[in-house]
Scaffold this motif. Sequence first.
Motif, PDB file in Angstrom:
ATOM      1  N   ASP A 209      53.483  38.390  54.016  1.00 22.39           N
ATOM      2  CA  ASP A 209      52.169  38.781  53.504  1.00 22.39           C
ATOM      3  C   ASP A 209      52.168  40.188  52.923  1.00 22.39           C
ATOM      4  O   ASP A 209      51.341  40.511  52.076  1.00 22.39           O
ATOM      5  CB  ASP A 209      51.114  38.733  54.618  1.00 22.39           C
TER       6      ASP A 209
ATOM      7  N   ARG B  98      48.342  42.512  45.412  1.00 22.80           N
ATOM      8  CA  ARG B  98      46.933  42.198  45.172  1.00 22.80           C
ATOM      9  C   ARG B  98      46.052  43.443  45.296  1.00 22.80           C
ATOM     10  O   ARG B  98      45.117  43.635  44.521  1.00 22.80           O
ATOM     11  CB  ARG B  98      46.468  41.122  46.155  1.00 22.80           C
TER      12      ARG B  98
ATOM     13  N   ASP C  63      45.452  38.171  53.826  1.00 19.58           N
ATOM     14  CA  ASP C  63      44.985  37.781  52.490  1.00 19.58           C
ATOM     15  C   ASP C  63      43.477  37.589  52.462  1.00 19.58           C
ATOM     16  O   ASP C  63      42.811  37.913  51.481  1.00 19.58           O
ATOM     17  CB  ASP C  63      45.670  36.482  52.047  1.00 19.58           C
ATOM     18  N   ASP C  64      42.929  37.041  53.546  1.00 21.51           N
ATOM     19  CA  ASP C  64      41.491  36.787  53.578  1.00 21.51           C
ATOM     20  C   ASP C  64      40.691  38.079  53.508  1.00 21.51           C
ATOM     21  O   ASP C  64      39.576  38.103  52.988  1.00 21.51           O
ATOM     22  CB  ASP C  64      41.115  36.033  54.859  1.00 21.51           C
TER      23      ASP C  64
ATOM     24  N   ASP D  17      40.417  38.974  49.729  1.00 21.82           N
ATOM     25  CA  ASP D  17      39.989  37.970  48.754  1.00 21.82           C
ATOM     26  C   ASP D  17      38.687  38.371  48.057  1.00 21.82           C
ATOM     27  O   ASP D  17      38.574  38.304  46.828  1.00 21.82           O
ATOM     28  CB  ASP D  17      39.805  36.607  49.429  1.00 21.82           C
ATOM     29  N   ASN D  18      37.682  38.761  48.854  1.00 26.72           N
ATOM     30  CA  ASN D  18      36.392  39.092  48.253  1.00 26.72           C
ATOM     31  C   ASN D  18      36.455  40.351  47.409  1.00 26.72           C
ATOM     32  O   ASN D  18      35.687  40.510  46.450  1.00 26.72           O
ATOM     33  CB  ASN D  18      35.327  39.247  49.338  1.00 26.72           C
TER      34      ASN D  18
ATOM     35  N   THR E  62      37.496  38.930  44.060  1.00 31.68           N
ATOM     36  CA  THR E  62      36.657  37.949  43.375  1.00 31.68           C
ATOM     37  C   THR E  62      35.207  38.396  43.181  1.00 31.68           C
ATOM     38  O   THR E  62      34.550  37.929  42.245  1.00 31.68           O
ATOM     39  CB  THR E  62      36.659  36.618  44.142  1.00 31.68           C
TER      40      THR E  62
END
Length: 329
Positions: free
Chosen positions: A111, A118, A204-205, A208-209, A212
């Motif tokens: 990860d 990211r 990762d969670d 994510d927001n 996005t």
Amino acid sequence: MIFLLGSPVKIVVALFSLALALAPAASAQEAAPTMDPGAALATDLGEVVVTARRAGAPMWTVERGGAVVILVGSIEGVPRDHPWRPEALEAATRRSQRILYPMEARASAADVLRLVWRIRTIARLPTGRTVADYVSPEMMARLERLKADERSDRWKTESLVGLSLDLLRDAGRERRTRGAPAVVREAARRARVSGEPVGLVRGDDLVDNLITLPPETYLPCLEAAVGAAEAGPAAARQRIDDWSRLRAPEVLDNPLDQALNLCWPSGDPEIAPALRTRWSAAVRDALDQPGVTLAVAPLRVLAEPGGVLDQLEAEGLDPSGPAWRRDQR
């Protein structure tokens, strides 16, 4: 959960600091030889509750049948040298049957590379945009005053999340800390008391927001962080003092605490409601298990309007401990 710091590298490092080891073995329960098992259990429950209440941290006791849940209201940023008497909490931990810990973030070695890649894409605002495109002129003027000593204007293109976290650092958020979760973990590991987090979230969670959702999603966090930075370190110190003096409403009213509640990740529009739902369910499950459960939960999740304590009271239970609403004083 903890709140993560600004740069991509700092975010990854802080993310992995969330993954704390749990003691895997259950503790042994000792019974007084001259008493029957039921009387011994009742005596032990009473003693562990009394011991816990001596700790300088807000906590509440809820009982149902043969179950006792001790809810410890924790906050971020308790300095290592703050005199809040953790010894009593350590003693209560050793005599509990099980521990509930805050939600944890976990990430595998694989990860790390994905997270670094990211996060680099979200450290800055979209190309050609600046903070002034998202905030009012009045808010921009306040930011200019707070950032007057900056050597460059790079903060004007930093993501709103990163800028907010920088402001929280300026507000006096303590970095060298040893709050209730750390105290309980250390004591439980030594005493071999089993425990588990109320939930897990993948690395990762957590981001994510941030990728996005549009930047303006985090404007409430930025506005609260500006207020906390303007209040400065004195307000941050008052928050810690109120916490150790069991003044829960004053802690929740503190500008730094309000900002921490609104900012990522605890203020994330998906993580925040999941956190509250999981704590409510975990406390109810604990009330179905005999013996003592020590639960180390965010103070705000417990004491906010409609929080866990209000829910328990509405169900006819009687959380015993300091006032968590102003109308109780």
